[in-house]
Structure formats: structure tokens, C-alpha cells
Write a protein that holds these residues in place. Sequence first.
Motif, short mmCIF file in Angstrom:
data_model
loop_
_atom_site.label_atom_id
_atom_site.label_comp_id
_atom_site.label_asym_id
_atom_site.label_seq_id
_atom_site.Cartn_x
_atom_site.Cartn_y
_atom_site.Cartn_z
N VAL A 1 28.25 13.60 -10.15
CA VAL A 1 27.19 13.54 -9.14
C VAL A 1 27.36 14.73 -8.21
N CYS A 2 26.30 15.52 -8.08
CA CYS A 2 26.31 16.67 -7.19
C CYS A 2 25.31 16.42 -6.07
N VAL A 3 25.65 16.85 -4.87
CA VAL A 3 24.86 16.52 -3.69
C VAL A 3 24.22 17.77 -3.10
N GLY A 4 22.94 17.64 -2.77
CA GLY A 4 22.22 18.74 -2.14
C GLY A 4 21.30 18.24 -1.04
N LEU A 5 20.61 19.16 -0.41
CA LEU A 5 19.69 19.01 0.72
C LEU A 5 20.47 19.00 2.04
N GLY A 6 20.42 20.13 2.74
CA GLY A 6 21.01 20.23 4.06
C GLY A 6 22.33 20.96 4.15
N VAL A 7 22.88 21.42 3.03
CA VAL A 7 24.19 22.08 3.04
C VAL A 7 24.03 23.55 3.44
N SER A 8 24.79 23.97 4.46
CA SER A 8 24.63 25.35 4.92
C SER A 8 25.91 26.00 5.40
N ALA A 9 27.02 25.27 5.42
CA ALA A 9 28.27 25.82 5.95
C ALA A 9 29.45 25.42 5.07
N ARG A 10 30.54 26.19 5.18
CA ARG A 10 31.75 25.88 4.41
C ARG A 10 32.27 24.48 4.73
#
Length: 263
Positions: free
Chosen positions: A212-221
Amino acid sequence: MTAVVQSKSAAAIDAAAAEGRAAFIGYLPAGYPDKETSIQAAIALIENGADILEVGIPYSDPVMDGPVIQQATTEVLARGFRISEVFEIVRAVTEATGAAVLVMTYYNLIDRMGADEFARRLAEAGGAGAITPDLIPDEAEDWLAATDKYGLDRIFLSAPTSAPERAQMVAESSRGFVYGVSIMGVTGTRDSVSDLAEQVVVASKAAGARRVCVGLGVSARSHVEEIGSYADGVIVGTALVAALRDGGPDAVGELARQLSGKS
């Protein structure tokens, strides 16, 4: 006897796991700001830490995309973008890097070309498969058949609102990984990761999903590290598109280094 399909995206995720980390998956729109620059940016992204590339097909009514991606795809469409460019971009990036390259597209673009024809052309270009955010497995008969025929990954979405039955259907129908939507709403950078992200991963795993990979909203380390503690992969889009807009392929490479922890 059905042949076993070797998933390119699953292999990339498993290779990252073998190194003790979550996979870093980066999104860029096809043809932005032009075809050659988009290819250069994609190669820079992969060379600086991305394990998987998502190439978004520009669409006139992108219901899930936030303002940064909407503006980019509007510019691409305004210059006369054609779907054939996507296959050319996928081929160029795959040949240059050997990476797993996925196409992300609303399904009616596939349906308009024909599921079999789209899958054939994507496979011939070396593509790994496609993410179809608006397609649900119980309406995907043609796409399931085409991806089986050409050995492509097919990624469906699971959201915080997905019922257990839906999560199970998504897990069983996906090949490569399940795309866990961490928030309800459009794409865009955010200051923090939604608490719902981990819940989506747990629910998907309970429903049988292997990755499962998560996205939407990721922008920083810090987001990458947080999500990577419980998910198999972390998906970054808007931040990379903004970097491309403001600084070209070099800026994409620099952000990729920061997000992947290689800088």
C-alpha cells in the motif's frame, strides 16, 4: 494456465523494502511544460531517488487535482497535447532509466482509445501499468482483461471512506500496489499528514493488500519519513510539479534528493 505477471512496480517497492525503506514514488504531468523538458524532469527525478514514476495524462476536468497540477495540465492542453505523447515520454524515460513508469489517468481517456489498444501501446512503450483514480474494480472488466493480456500493473484507490468489502475488492483487483488516499479532497501540498493515512494502510492490509502506497498532501522529507514508517511507498506530486514550474528539471532533481534523503 494463466501466466504469472511480473509486476514492475511491485519489484521496485520490494527492492526499496530490502534496503529498509519505503519506496519513493514521484508524479509529473506528461508534456509539462513541453515534451522534452518533461522527459528531462522525469529522468532527473528517478536519478535522484525516485523508485517509481507516475506520468499524469492531462485532462480537461481533473476532479482530483489541486490548483498547481490543474494549471500545469491546462497549459499542456492549450498547446495541443495528444495522447500519443504519453507513450513517447514513457518510452524515453524507461529506456533512459529502466525504472518502473506508471501512467495516471482518468479512465474515459483509456475507454475512448479502447482498453486493449491503450494497454498494448503502453506495454510496447515499456510502461509498468496505470493508476485509474476514477475507476472502481466492479466496473473495470475491460481494463482487467487488457492488463492481464499485456502484463501491466493496475492500481486502484482505497480511501478513508472505503467499506471493508470495497477495500477487499480493491486489494484483490490491484496489481503492483494499492493507492491509499490519505485525505478526502483534491491534491496539494499540506503542512502535516492526515491521521487517516495510517488507517487506510491498516484497512487495506487487513483486506489482503500486500503493498500500500500513500499519496495526496506529501511535500516534505518529514512526511516521507512518517508515512514510510507504516506504508510501503510514499507518493509525491504537487511539490514536484511546483518545483518543475519554478526551477525546471534541476529543481525537480534537487527536491527529489531532499525527499528521498539522498541529499
